[in-house]
Design an enzyme around this catalytic site. Sequence first.
Site, PDB file in Angstrom:
ATOM      1  N   HIS A 173      -0.088   6.203  21.368  1.00 32.66           N
ATOM      2  CA  HIS A 173       0.444   5.689  19.884  1.00 32.66           C
ATOM      3  C   HIS A 173       1.875   5.274  19.906  1.00 32.66           C
ATOM      4  O   HIS A 173       2.137   4.050  19.331  1.00 32.66           O
ATOM      5  CB  HIS A 173       0.217   6.964  18.991  1.00 32.66           C
ATOM      6  CG  HIS A 173      -0.904   7.326  18.731  1.00 32.66           C
ATOM      7  ND1 HIS A 173      -1.432   8.568  18.699  1.00 32.66           N
ATOM      8  CD2 HIS A 173      -2.259   6.513  18.328  1.00 32.66           C
ATOM      9  CE1 HIS A 173      -2.690   8.757  18.304  1.00 32.66           C
ATOM     10  NE2 HIS A 173      -3.160   7.581  18.336  1.00 32.66           N
ATOM     11  N   ARG A 232      -7.693  -0.340  23.258  1.00 31.32           N
ATOM     12  CA  ARG A 232      -7.769   0.500  24.510  1.00 31.32           C
ATOM     13  C   ARG A 232      -8.960  -0.264  25.410  1.00 31.32           C
ATOM     14  O   ARG A 232      -8.805  -1.515  25.487  1.00 31.32           O
ATOM     15  CB  ARG A 232      -7.915   1.965  24.519  1.00 31.32           C
ATOM     16  CG  ARG A 232      -6.761   2.544  23.995  1.00 31.32           C
ATOM     17  CD  ARG A 232      -6.980   4.069  23.469  1.00 31.32           C
ATOM     18  NE  ARG A 232      -8.157   3.886  22.560  1.00 31.32           N
ATOM     19  CZ  ARG A 232      -8.397   5.016  21.882  1.00 31.32           C
ATOM     20  NH1 ARG A 232      -7.964   6.361  22.119  1.00 31.32           N
ATOM     21  NH2 ARG A 232      -9.361   4.970  21.064  1.00 31.32           N
ATOM     22  N   LYS A 249     -13.227  12.809   9.065  1.00 37.08           N
ATOM     23  CA  LYS A 249     -12.750  13.599  10.234  1.00 37.08           C
ATOM     24  C   LYS A 249     -12.156  15.065   9.921  1.00 37.08           C
ATOM     25  O   LYS A 249     -11.580  15.249   8.635  1.00 37.08           O
ATOM     26  CB  LYS A 249     -11.557  13.022  10.867  1.00 37.08           C
ATOM     27  CG  LYS A 249     -12.170  11.872  11.640  1.00 37.08           C
ATOM     28  CD  LYS A 249     -10.981  11.141  12.717  1.00 37.08           C
ATOM     29  CE  LYS A 249     -11.478   9.903  13.400  1.00 37.08           C
ATOM     30  NZ  LYS A 249     -10.181   9.166  14.151  1.00 37.08           N
ATOM     31  N   SER A 252      -6.231  11.019  20.997  1.00 38.56           N
ATOM     32  CA  SER A 252      -5.885  12.468  20.543  1.00 38.56           C
ATOM     33  C   SER A 252      -6.822  13.384  20.600  1.00 38.56           C
ATOM     34  O   SER A 252      -6.854  14.623  21.018  1.00 38.56           O
ATOM     35  CB  SER A 252      -5.756  12.275  18.968  1.00 38.56           C
ATOM     36  OG  SER A 252      -4.668  11.512  18.645  1.00 38.56           O
TER      37      SER A 252
HETATM   38  O1  PNS Z   1      -6.769   6.913  13.931  1.00 39.36           O
HETATM   39  P1  PNS Z   1      -8.041   6.558  13.421  1.00 39.36           P
HETATM   40  O2  PNS Z   1      -8.907   7.785  12.606  1.00 39.36           O
HETATM   41  O3  PNS Z   1      -8.972   5.628  14.108  1.00 39.36           O
HETATM   42  O4  PNS Z   1      -7.482   5.495  12.058  1.00 39.36           O
HETATM   43  C1  PNS Z   1      -8.605   5.106  11.278  1.00 39.36           C
HETATM   44  C2  PNS Z   1      -7.729   4.373   9.805  1.00 39.36           C
HETATM   45  C3  PNS Z   1      -6.979   5.455   9.302  1.00 39.36           C
HETATM   46  C4  PNS Z   1      -6.902   3.202  10.446  1.00 39.36           C
HETATM   47  C5  PNS Z   1      -8.911   3.975   9.108  1.00 39.36           C
HETATM   48  O5  PNS Z   1      -9.799   5.137   8.886  1.00 39.36           O
HETATM   49  C6  PNS Z   1      -8.524   3.283   7.812  1.00 39.36           C
HETATM   50  O6  PNS Z   1      -8.153   2.400   7.766  1.00 39.36           O
HETATM   51  N1  PNS Z   1      -8.420   4.249   6.795  1.00 39.36           N
HETATM   52  C7  PNS Z   1      -8.174   3.882   5.290  1.00 39.36           C
HETATM   53  C8  PNS Z   1      -9.176   3.379   4.535  1.00 39.36           C
HETATM   54  C9  PNS Z   1      -9.809   2.300   4.392  1.00 39.36           C
HETATM   55  O7  PNS Z   1      -8.955   1.176   4.231  1.00 39.36           O
HETATM   56  N2  PNS Z   1     -11.272   1.922   4.939  1.00 39.36           N
HETATM   57  C10 PNS Z   1     -11.705   0.850   5.189  1.00 39.36           C
HETATM   58  C11 PNS Z   1     -11.392   0.348   6.524  1.00 39.36           C
HETATM   59  S1  PNS Z   1     -12.158  -1.248   6.792  1.00 39.36           S
END
Ligand code: PNS
Length: 168
Positions: free
Chosen positions: A17, A90, A41, A128
């Site tokens: 990150h 990745r 999660k 993570s």
């Molecule tokens: O590190 P992660 O858990 O892969 O991150 C996921 C994240 C936070 C980027 C994704 O869950 C997100 O964008 N959450 C905000 C809610 C949202 O906009 N959801 C629709 C995504 S298309």
Amino acid sequence: MLSAVYPGSFDPITNGHLDIIKRSAKCFDKLYVAVFDNPSKTPLFSVQERLEMISEECKDLDNVEVVGASGLLVDFARKNGISVLVKGLRAVSDFDYEFKMALMNKKLDPEIETVFMMTSLDYLYLSSSLVKEVAAYGGCVKDLVPPSVEGRLLRKLKEVSAQKEAKQ
Ligand code: PNS
């Protein structure tokens, strides 16, 4: 002024990150690192703890602001005048999930672009979840997370396992 956001769970932040943060910060005038509380999660660290760890690691990056966020990513972007969403890629396995999210975000707001940054070779396998698993089984995570995060991770895992034992 071109602003971008690098969103994620960061539970906890890894060297992968940080690599994306440092490289993205060079590409934009301002980079928000947004810690999203993902209801699907169960995090090990609270949002506050994750914010503290990231802020500590980003304190020397002048154009980086670390914030907590909830709700839709595109809403966060709009509210903060952000036009670019930065995602780290990745292996090919990330692509399907990230591609779907990029298309959905585009549908939600066509003015906001998703930019994918390829991970550095050293961090290709890093996540993570794997860091937490390795640390939980006593493996060494020294080169995978910053030293202060390693310390907090080991303490947190001890706390969690003590809580579990107390319940039994
Ligand atoms: O590190 P992660 O858990 O892969 O991150 C996921 C994240 C936070 C980027 C994704 O869950 C997100 O964008 N959450 C905000 C809610 C949202 O906009 N959801 C629709 C995504 S298309």
